[in-house]
Design an enzyme around this catalytic site. Structure first.
Site, PDB file in Angstrom:
ATOM      1  NE  ARG A 175      -3.410  -2.797   0.502  1.00 56.61           N
ATOM      2  CZ  ARG A 175      -3.907  -3.515   1.516  1.00 56.61           C
ATOM      3  NH1 ARG A 175      -3.218  -3.683   2.633  1.00 56.61           N
ATOM      4  NH2 ARG A 175      -5.097  -4.082   1.398  1.00 56.61           N
ATOM      5  CG  ASP A 204      -3.134  -5.876  -0.882  1.00 54.92           C
ATOM      6  OD1 ASP A 204      -4.226  -5.730  -1.452  1.00 54.92           O
ATOM      7  OD2 ASP A 204      -3.019  -6.380   0.249  1.00 54.92           O
ATOM      8  CG  HIS A 269      -6.326  -8.315  -0.847  1.00 59.25           C
ATOM      9  ND1 HIS A 269      -6.596  -6.981  -0.671  1.00 59.25           N
ATOM     10  CD2 HIS A 269      -7.058  -8.963   0.081  1.00 59.25           C
ATOM     11  CE1 HIS A 269      -7.450  -6.842   0.339  1.00 59.25           C
ATOM     12  NE2 HIS A 269      -7.756  -8.033   0.807  1.00 59.25           N
ATOM     13  CG  ASP A 332      -6.480 -11.219   3.143  1.00 61.58           C
ATOM     14  OD1 ASP A 332      -5.749 -11.628   2.214  1.00 61.58           O
ATOM     15  OD2 ASP A 332      -6.472 -10.047   3.538  1.00 61.58           O
ATOM     16  CD  GLU A 333     -10.166  -8.070   3.812  1.00 59.96           C
ATOM     17  OE1 GLU A 333     -10.818  -7.417   4.649  1.00 59.96           O
ATOM     18  OE2 GLU A 333      -9.132  -7.609   3.262  1.00 59.96           O
ATOM     19  CD1 TRP A 399      -7.576 -12.713   8.870  1.00 63.19           C
ATOM     20  CD2 TRP A 399      -8.312 -10.627   9.171  1.00 63.19           C
ATOM     21  NE1 TRP A 399      -8.462 -12.436   7.853  1.00 63.19           N
ATOM     22  CE2 TRP A 399      -8.932 -11.160   8.018  1.00 63.19           C
ATOM     23  CE3 TRP A 399      -8.618  -9.325   9.550  1.00 63.19           C
ATOM     24  CZ2 TRP A 399      -9.844 -10.433   7.246  1.00 63.19           C
ATOM     25  CZ3 TRP A 399      -9.520  -8.607   8.777  1.00 63.19           C
ATOM     26  CH2 TRP A 399     -10.126  -9.165   7.646  1.00 63.19           C
ATOM     27  CE1 TYR A 424      -4.948  -7.753  12.093  1.00 66.18           C
ATOM     28  CE2 TYR A 424      -5.865  -6.232  10.485  1.00 66.18           C
ATOM     29  CZ  TYR A 424      -5.464  -7.509  10.844  1.00 66.18           C
ATOM     30  OH  TYR A 424      -5.577  -8.531   9.943  1.00 66.18           O
ATOM     31  CG  ASP A 426      -4.167  -1.235  10.371  1.00 66.79           C
ATOM     32  OD1 ASP A 426      -4.010  -2.092  11.272  1.00 66.79           O
ATOM     33  OD2 ASP A 426      -5.067  -1.319   9.522  1.00 66.79           O
ATOM     34  CD1 TRP A 463      -3.345  -4.704   8.676  1.00 66.92           C
ATOM     35  CD2 TRP A 463      -2.590  -5.255   6.644  1.00 66.92           C
ATOM     36  NE1 TRP A 463      -3.409  -6.074   8.562  1.00 66.92           N
ATOM     37  CE2 TRP A 463      -2.955  -6.440   7.324  1.00 66.92           C
ATOM     38  CE3 TRP A 463      -2.084  -5.357   5.356  1.00 66.92           C
ATOM     39  CZ2 TRP A 463      -2.826  -7.709   6.753  1.00 66.92           C
ATOM     40  CZ3 TRP A 463      -1.965  -6.618   4.789  1.00 66.92           C
ATOM     41  CH2 TRP A 463      -2.332  -7.770   5.475  1.00 66.92           C
TER      42      TRP A 463
END
Ligand code: ACM
Ligand code: ZN
Length: 753
Positions: A175, A204, A269, A332-333, A399, A424, A426, A463
């Site tokens: 990122r 990502d 991602h 993930d996701e 997570w 986390y 972030d 992150w």
């Protein structure tokens, strides 16, 4: 507005700061570091009288110069020493001894006497940790290579070993790209805290950061995104690590006993890879490297043999660069929208007799797992890799709470635990402060004793969506000090008060290392108290005894906060904190809206999410409004479900002409305005009649964090029963990057007028 307060002393803010600085300077405040302040706390520490005096003649002896060459070089770079080959008989020396008598692969003993210092360990890693402890006994200048020619370290006997074998930190360099030297600096910082794993997030949607020789467009195209935030100095923002850079970083980490685990995200991602090679996606459409934050539906096609070949080729180069036994594949996701609409993916589901897209994901990951196993590596993935069936022997990184860890343990898989609730970094310290991190234990509650070995350890995750390189220190420090102690020190030895005192002393060491550390906590808690007869009030309280809190109402003068502020009208309250005469943390801003429904009791048809619960029951009638930050603790959230609140005013009917539902939209985070707000009334609590409906003005496509008060007005009516419905938008729309995923509804107040 009137403030009902006794003994309040009002001063303006500037004179307050000046006063505090004067007091601090006039009493000659000077920290006297205690002789021994180790962090993480060792297993056993015996402080002895006396000290060992380093001088220009102090020697270094190692029992083997082969296996300990790195440690010798490392130590001599930190402390000037004269290398000796005399195996015995000398005084004034530091000895590094490898011995099978020490139990535990990372364990060490450190013995400091007035005549010599001995570090004994079973492995070079143990010797390295002994060196780190020795450095913590040295003056702070050991970290800035500015030690005086002569200095003393206190005598002590230390036996030490870690609680967990996996002590990690995730650094997201996708990122925001971080320079090679910055990554090396983090390796040094991890070493200082006896952490042993750098989980390096290299892929990502917003950037591909690892050179792959066979697919040059990954870095020619995938490493660069449009510079919409003006972060670089050209049209594009980005960067990548060449294979030489990576070898250099891996070697640097090896000397510091840090294993670098690369994370190559799949099957989601990965829009940066698809931007470079569109044929890897289900549609084949050309796409840019993503510039927004969030979860995106552009994922690898799971029915395309080219994707398999690509990923195996990429991983082959990754394995050649990273000796790590563990390779992280993300997982993930993964929105399944593209797979649902792709003939190739649906064909694979049919051909392989899979139950649907979740099993297709498992099928996809099992192939990758097989490849890694053939190459003698172990797959690590985020907890979603369990959906549709866990690949054989894969390690689960939990997570979303501890559920992924529990599932892994139950199925005999190893796990690494890094829940959003504690790990986390972030997240703002408002949500996860130093104490919250210290409360963390990677072992899930109820984990059977005979399965504890499956919990390899934990990680803190940085992150970097909102953390370009220059902000990373302030998010990671000081919270990583808590994580390091959680992962190293035996839980029965940990005690927050003692840890907190050691943190205060370690700030000097962090300064010597040039760490721009951030805050330990949000300094102020805003406690909302309802006094019967007097109505709502707000008490701004400190979160730590060394913080002094001041408040101002509607931009008035700042006053010491030592009692609740009674709230009689709509107002804005600001709170600030001072620590050691300096401003500490951000200004806290609380908006209070006075209305007829304050403290009104209502029943919810569907409870709010446990993750977004504001202050729990009654939060929608407390008068307190949220900020555009949906994690500020004022918002309640519903995923997929509607908000339906029913009020019973039958004993004391209320006169109303308007009902307002205050909402937030942040569609990057799948939060949308409600489809509509409907107000109904009833005389018996059973049969309800609609008296008004309103729809939001906010465009569902509008980006950013948007607030809207959706007002339903009607003729003035006396109401016995009231039902307010905010209808959830349902699913993320077709055009949305996570199309088809459940939408969130966020509300902070229902205002009755
Ligand atoms: C994650 O935070 N998406 C692993
Ligand atoms: Zn497909």
């Amino acid at each position: 507005m009137r403030i009902f307060r006794k003994n309040i002393k009002c001063v303006n803010l500037t004179s307050l700061i000046l006063l505090a600085i004067t007091v601090l300077c006039s009493c000659g405040h000077k920290e006297q570091p205690a002789k021994i302040c180790l962090l993480p706390l060792p297993r056993q520490l015996l402080v002895e009288p006396g000290s060992f005096e380093f001088n220009s003649k102090t020697k270094l002896y190692a029992s083997t110069t082969d296996s300990l060459q790195n440690e010798i070089t490392y130590l001599m770079e930190k402390i000037p020493l004269v290398l000796s080959t005399e195996s015995a008989g000398e005084n004034n020396r530091v000895e590094l001894i490898l011995s099978n008598e020490i139990e535990g692969i990372e364990a060490y003993n450190l013995n400091v006497t007035p005549v010599k210092i001995t570090i004994t360990a079973r492995s070079s890693a143990g010797v390295f940790y002994g060196i780190q402890t020795l450095m913590q006994l040295c003056p702070t200048e050991v970290y800035s290579r500015a030690l005086p020619a002569e200095f003393a370290v206190p005598c002590a006997e230390i036996s030490d070993s870690p609680a967990f074998p996996w002590r990690g930190m995730l650094l997201d360099c996708s990122r925001h790209f971080m320079k090679k030297d910055f990554v090396k600096r983090y390796i040094d910082l991890l070493a200082y805290l006896k952490m042993n794993t750098l989980h390096w997030h290299l892929v990502d949607d917003q950037g591909w950061r690892i050179e792959i020789k066979k697919y040059p467009r990954l870095t020619e195209v995938g490493a660069w995104r449009e510079d919409v935030k003006n972060e670089g100095d050209g049209e594009k923002y980005g960067g990548y690590y060449s294979q030489d850079d990576i070898r250099e970083i891996v070697d640097y980490a090896k000397v510091r006993h840090i294993n670098v685990v690369p994370e190559i995200e799949m099957p989601g991602h990965c829009q940066s890879a698809i931007a470079a090679y569109p044929e890897l996606s289900c549609t084949g459409d050309s796409l840019p490297v993503e510039t927004r934050w969030g979860v995106f539906k552009e994922i690898y096609c799971a029915g395309n043999p080219e994707t398999d070949k690509f990923l195996k080729d990429v991983l082959a180069e990754v394995l050649a660069l990273f000796p790590s036994k563990y390779i992280h594949i993300g997982g993930d996701e993964v929105p399944k929208y593209r797979w649902q609409h792709c003939a190739k993916c649906q064909g694979t589901i049919k051909r392989e007799n899979l139950t649907g897209e979740e099993e297709l994901q498992s099928f996809f990951l099992r192939k990758i797992n097989r490849f890694l196993k053939e190459n003698d590596r172990i797959m690590v993935g985020w907890d979603e890799i369990a959906e549709g069936g866990l690949p054989e022997d894969a390690v689960v990184q939990s997570w979303r709470g501890f559920e992924g860890a529990n599932h892994a343990i139950k199925n005999g898989h190893s796990t690494i635990v890094s829940p959003t609730s504690h790990a986390y970094f972030d997240y703002d310290v408002k949500e996860t402060d130093l104490k919250q991190v210290y409360r963390f234990s990677p072992i899930p509650t109820g984990c059977p004793l005979d399965s504890i070995h499956l919990v390899l350890g934990g990680e803190c995750n940085l992150w970097s969506e909102h953390a370009p390189q220059q902000l990373v220190d302030s998010k990671v420090f000081p919270r990583i000090l808590a994580m390091a102690e959680v992962l190293w020190t035996n839980p029965t030895e940990r005690q927050y008060g003692d840890f907190y005192q050691r943190v205060q002393k370690h700030y000097l060491r962090l300064q010597a290392m040039g760490v721009a550390y951030g805050h330990e906590t949000a300094p102020i808690i805003a406690k909302q108290i309802f006094f019967k007869g007097n109505g709502p009030s707000l008490f701004l309280k400190n979160t730590s005894p060394d913080l002094e809190i001041f408040f101002s109402v509607n931009d008035g003068p700042f006053c010491v906060s030592n009692a609740p502020i009674m709230l009689k009208e709509t107002s804005c309250i600001r709170g600030i904190a001072m620590k050691n005469g300096k401003r500490y943390g951000d200004t806290l801003v609380v908006h209070f809206t006075q209305h007829a429904g304050i403290a009104a009791v209502y029943k919810l048809k569907t409870p709010f999410s446990e993750y977004y619960k504001a202050h729990g029951e009654g939060s929608l009638s407390d008068g307190f409004k949220g900020s555009p930050d949906f994690r500020d603790g004022q918002w309640q959230g519903w995923t997929s479900d509607d908000l339906v609140a029913t009020y019973d005013f039958s004993e004391d009917p209320i006169t109303l002409s308007q009902v307002t539902v205050s909402c937030l939209q942040s569609n990057n985070s799948w939060i949308f305005m409600p489809a509509e707000v409907c107000v109904e009334i009833s005389t018996d609590g059973t049969i309800f009649t609609t008296i008004g409906v309103a729809t939001p003005n906010t465009d569902p496509r509008a980006r950013g964090h948007l607030l809207e008060e959706i007002k339903v007005s009607f003729d003035t009516t006396t109401v016995s029963y009231l039902r307010v419905t905010a209808k959830n938008a349902g699913r993320c729309p077709e055009w949305h990057e996570a199309a088809g995923s459940p939408a969130w509804l966020f509300v902070d107040e229902i205002i009755l007028e």
